[in-house]
Design an enzyme around this catalytic site. Structure first.
Site, PDB file in Angstrom:
ATOM      1  N   HIS A 157       0.801  -1.224   0.000  1.00 54.27           N
ATOM      2  CA  HIS A 157       0.000   0.000   0.000  1.00 54.27           C
ATOM      3  C   HIS A 157       0.833   1.272   0.000  1.00 54.27           C
ATOM      4  O   HIS A 157       0.404   2.294  -0.508  1.00 54.27           O
ATOM      5  CB  HIS A 157      -0.992  -0.021   1.158  1.00 54.27           C
ATOM      6  N   ARG A 197     -10.423   4.202  -0.668  1.00 52.71           N
ATOM      7  CA  ARG A 197      -9.881   3.413   0.440  1.00 52.71           C
ATOM      8  C   ARG A 197     -10.073   4.250   1.712  1.00 52.71           C
ATOM      9  O   ARG A 197      -9.373   5.241   1.900  1.00 52.71           O
ATOM     10  CB  ARG A 197      -8.404   3.105   0.201  1.00 52.71           C
ATOM     11  N   ARG A 257     -15.331   2.153  -0.130  1.00 54.31           N
ATOM     12  CA  ARG A 257     -15.061   0.826   0.418  1.00 54.31           C
ATOM     13  C   ARG A 257     -15.025   0.907   1.931  1.00 54.31           C
ATOM     14  O   ARG A 257     -14.429   1.830   2.496  1.00 54.31           O
ATOM     15  CB  ARG A 257     -13.733   0.278  -0.114  1.00 54.31           C
ATOM     16  N   GLU A 312     -11.325 -10.487  -4.486  1.00 52.34           N
ATOM     17  CA  GLU A 312      -9.873 -10.462  -4.263  1.00 52.34           C
ATOM     18  C   GLU A 312      -9.385 -11.684  -3.492  1.00 52.34           C
ATOM     19  O   GLU A 312      -8.221 -11.800  -3.181  1.00 52.34           O
ATOM     20  CB  GLU A 312      -9.446  -9.162  -3.569  1.00 52.34           C
ATOM     21  N   ASN A 335      -4.741  -6.908  -6.851  1.00 50.32           N
ATOM     22  CA  ASN A 335      -3.543  -6.908  -5.994  1.00 50.32           C
ATOM     23  C   ASN A 335      -3.612  -8.065  -4.998  1.00 50.32           C
ATOM     24  O   ASN A 335      -2.702  -8.885  -4.898  1.00 50.32           O
ATOM     25  CB  ASN A 335      -3.432  -5.595  -5.210  1.00 50.32           C
ATOM     26  N   ASP A 336      -4.710  -8.099  -4.260  1.00 48.45           N
ATOM     27  CA  ASP A 336      -4.844  -9.192  -3.291  1.00 48.45           C
ATOM     28  C   ASP A 336      -5.128 -10.523  -3.992  1.00 48.45           C
ATOM     29  O   ASP A 336      -4.689 -11.571  -3.537  1.00 48.45           O
ATOM     30  CB  ASP A 336      -5.960  -8.880  -2.288  1.00 48.45           C
ATOM     31  N   ARG A 365       2.413  -9.384  -1.116  1.00 51.56           N
ATOM     32  CA  ARG A 365       2.556  -8.284  -2.084  1.00 51.56           C
ATOM     33  C   ARG A 365       3.500  -7.182  -1.613  1.00 51.56           C
ATOM     34  O   ARG A 365       3.980  -6.392  -2.421  1.00 51.56           O
ATOM     35  CB  ARG A 365       1.183  -7.685  -2.405  1.00 51.56           C
ATOM     36  N   CYS A 400     -10.035  -2.855 -10.259  1.00 53.45           N
ATOM     37  CA  CYS A 400      -9.466  -1.693  -9.564  1.00 53.45           C
ATOM     38  C   CYS A 400      -8.106  -1.989  -8.929  1.00 53.45           C
ATOM     39  O   CYS A 400      -7.594  -1.188  -8.172  1.00 53.45           O
ATOM     40  CB  CYS A 400     -10.439  -1.168  -8.514  1.00 53.45           C
TER      41      CYS A 400
HETATM   42  C1  PEP Z   1      -6.745  -5.011  -4.475  1.00 51.68           C
HETATM   43  O1  PEP Z   1      -6.498  -5.831  -3.586  1.00 51.68           O
HETATM   44  O2  PEP Z   1      -6.521  -5.212  -5.688  1.00 51.68           O
HETATM   45  C2  PEP Z   1      -7.325  -3.703  -4.127  1.00 51.68           C
HETATM   46  C3  PEP Z   1      -7.712  -2.861  -5.060  1.00 51.68           C
HETATM   47  O3  PEP Z   1      -7.411  -3.369  -2.815  1.00 51.68           O
HETATM   48  P1  PEP Z   1      -6.153  -2.918  -1.920  1.00 51.68           P
HETATM   49  O4  PEP Z   1      -4.997  -2.684  -2.852  1.00 51.68           O
HETATM   50  O5  PEP Z   1      -6.573  -1.712  -1.185  1.00 51.68           O
HETATM   51  O6  PEP Z   1      -5.942  -4.100  -1.024  1.00 51.68           O
HETATM   52 MG    MG Z   2      -7.319  -5.568  -1.589  1.00 57.11          MG
END
Ligand code: PEP
Ligand code: MG
Length: 590
Positions: free
Chosen positions: A204, A311, A347, A449, A472-473, A483, A520
């Site tokens: 993040h 977020r 979210r 995710e 991402n997750d 990650r 996203c």
């Molecule tokens: C993701 O996990 O792809 C996502 C958009 O949420 P975050 O990056 O905030 O975990």
């Molecule tokens: Mg996520």
């Protein structure tokens, strides 16, 4: 692994992980946990065991950091690796059954001191003992004790680095590690870039630097040993390179590159007012991901049609107690109003894992596997008062403009059902209070995710009003790659066929269920992936605002039929290397 490279002219080149593109040139500010505010208070007797547990959690976290630093140090030249390794081992030793640890536990139990104050007292005592020794080597160990103590206190208080705002404009921050809460304090008008020893490109903190348009390099071994405050460095965010004491030639080269980037950015600005359409006229929705409210201006300036992912963690960072309903309502309303009628997808709280929020301190008593623990929606469903306050704030904000509610880390339909029950209760309560809300109520969507959610997306589509695919997750959980961990960053790959198949499966399930589906995760903002996502059938993308022009430019080059055919070929592959080659070849045709 890559290492530091001295060059003949005296400049030193450090290789790391590309975090956020762009070039920064300027003096270094080394961020250390030096000037910590140490809270001191008496704890009641019944809290002694919990306080010792809190201290032990900080010990664990400190040990983990030291282990990570040691792994990182191993990539340095042999002599440096050895020297740093010895030092880190010495620090680790001080955290296991040592006089320091015993001293802290005793001070908590006997004097009822809070853990931070107990650490401070124990450090002073142990360091005094060392400093009084006649042997200068042993006397110098007093500094090590202080350093270890500062690490412990920082992990106890989760104090963000202070003083970023007092820096000279153009400064580059260098730190062992920056947390998302630290990054939230960075003002890109003052800070030109950052480079850290720990951290990966998908964490993040990296996401926030990209949103802020701040050139950043992560995972740079040995960097802290190579700079002091004021040293001039170049941060090459795209290449993942840091150059310390650059020669005049290097400076000229990077000044030129910086100007080129600026010109490219100006040219891309022209695209902002053009529609996000492919060559054949397929319309693609382009929205912004927001980590901090101050990014709204940039989202609008870059032509975002809405916020695809807000977020909300920022509201819980860098503070001691969570915000109440009223405060959240005011903050969210300001955002909704600023977006001037464009939809804002809010979210609900997604803390836990790497995104610890100090304001929720006790909930995070060092879970064995933070990424798999009580985080995101799981925490909200456990802490229902907190969740209800957030839902109430979102519902009230929905009276001021279009809003959607998005749930993070959903794993099964039962969780969505539970949320709907809580939401209905909150709506009833607000109606009794005569509070204004959107009518009809905001749509309720889920993040896809978790692999289990992607594989049951058809069932989830019957319970959710929309999907947002969080790649991402999804990549992290599918490939079992942390990650944010630079040690395994080279294995993190959204082009792994397993990840792509889950994206496709969820997308198709959403389409069959006739609900909107967006992507996203970070791949949405990288033009390299645009043709593949569009070819798979994605028609809504949400990304860091600075990425919007470049992705739109790519969209306008794409022919949907050709992209679909290429996506079909790609989806028949089992090797991610082959997939990457097929995608890059296709991109090169444009
Ligand atoms: C993701 O996990 O792809 C996502 C958009 O949420 P975050 O990056 O905030 O975990
Ligand atoms: Mg996520």
């Amino acid at each position: 692994m890559k290492t530091e490279r001295p060059t003949s002219e005296g400049e030193r080149i450090f290789e790391g992980i590309a975090g956020a593109s762009g070039v920064a040139i300027g003096p270094v500010h080394v961020s250390e946990a030096g000037s910590l505010q140490i809270p001191e208070y008496e704890i009641p007797k019944r809290r002694v065991a919990a306080e010792i547990k809190r201290f032990q959690a900080a010990l664990d976290r400190s040990q983990k950091q030291l282990r990570k630093l040691k792994t990182k140090a191993a990539s340095l030249p042999e002599a440096a690796a050895e020297e740093l390794g010895i030092l880190l081992d010495a620090h680790a030793l001080m955290l296991t059954g040592s006089r320091l640890v015993r001293g802290v536990e005793q001070a908590i139990a006997a004097k009822r001191l809070n853990a931070e104050a107990a650490v401070q007292a124990a450090i002073s005592e142990v360091a005094r003992g060392f400093a009084s020794l006649p042997d200068s080597y042993m006397a110098a160990r007093a500094d090590d004790v202080r350093e270890v103590g500062a690490r412990l206190i920082r992990n106890l208080t989760e104090t963000p680095f202070q003083g970023f705002s007092r820096l000279q404009p153009g400064t580059i921050i260098v730190a062992e590690e920056l947390s998302p809460a630290d990054a939230a304090l960075i003002d890109p008008r003052i800070v030109a870039g950052c480079a850290t020893v720990l951290g990966g490109a998908e964490g993040h903190t990296a996401i926030m630097t990209r949103s802020l348009g701040l050139p950043a390099v992560f995972g740079v071994a040995g960097l802290l040993g190579g700079v002091t405050n004021g040293t001039t460095i170049v941060v090459d965010g795209a290449a993942g390179r840091v150059i310390v004491d650059p020669t005049p030639d290097t400076l000229r080269l990077y000044e030129g590159r910086r100007k080129d980037l600026e010109q490219e950015r100006r040219q891309l600005r022209r695209i902002v007012t053009l529609p996000g359409e492919t060559r054949d006229g397929t319309v693609i929705g382009l929205q912004a991901n927001l980590e901090l409210p101050r990014e709204v201006d940039s989202a609008l300036a870059m032509g975002a049609q809405g916020i695809g992912l807000l977020r909300t963690e920022f509201m819980f960072m860098n503070r001691e107690a969570p915000p109440d309903e009223e405060e959240q309502y005011r903050t969210l309303t300001e955002l909704v109003v600023a977006m001037g009628g464009r939809t804002v997808t809010i979210r609900t709280l997604d803390v836990g894992g790497e995104k610890l929020a100090y304001a929720l301190g006790d909930q995070f008593a060092a879970p064995a596997n933070p990424a798999l623990g009580l985080r995101a929606i799981r925490l909200s469903l456990r802490q229902t008062k907190l969740f209800e306050a957030q839902l109430a704030a979102i519902l009230r904000a929905s009276a001021h403009g279009p809003v959607r509610i998005l749930l993070p880390l959903i794993g099964n339909t039962g969780e969505v059902r539970q949320v709907r029950e809580i939401l209905a209760k909150v709506v009833r309560r607000l109606k009794r209070r005569g509070v204004a809300m959107a009518d009809p109520l905001p749509p309720l969507g889920v993040m896809i995710e978790v692999p289990g959610a992607a594989l049951t997306a058809d069932a989830l589509a019957a319970h959710a009003d929309f999907f947002a695919i969080g790649t991402n997750d999804l990549t992290m959980y599918t490939l079992a790659i942390d990650r944010g961990d630079e040690a395994v960053a080279h294995l993190y790959n959204p082009l792994h066929p397993g990840v792509l198949r889950l994206i496709q499966f969820a997308l198709h399930a959403g389409m069959r269920g006739r609900i909107p589906v967006s992507v996203c995760g970070e791949i949405a903002g990288d033009p390299r992936y645009t043709a593949l996502l569009l070819g798979l059938g994605v028609r809504e993308l949400s990304m860091a605002a600075p990425c919007l022009p470049r992705v739109k430019q790519r969209i306008r080059q794409i022919d949907i039929t050709a992209a679909s055919m290429r996506a079909q070929i790609i989806m028949a592959q089992a090797d991610s290397g082959r997939i990457a080659a097929l995608l890059d070849d296709f991109n090169a045709l444009a």
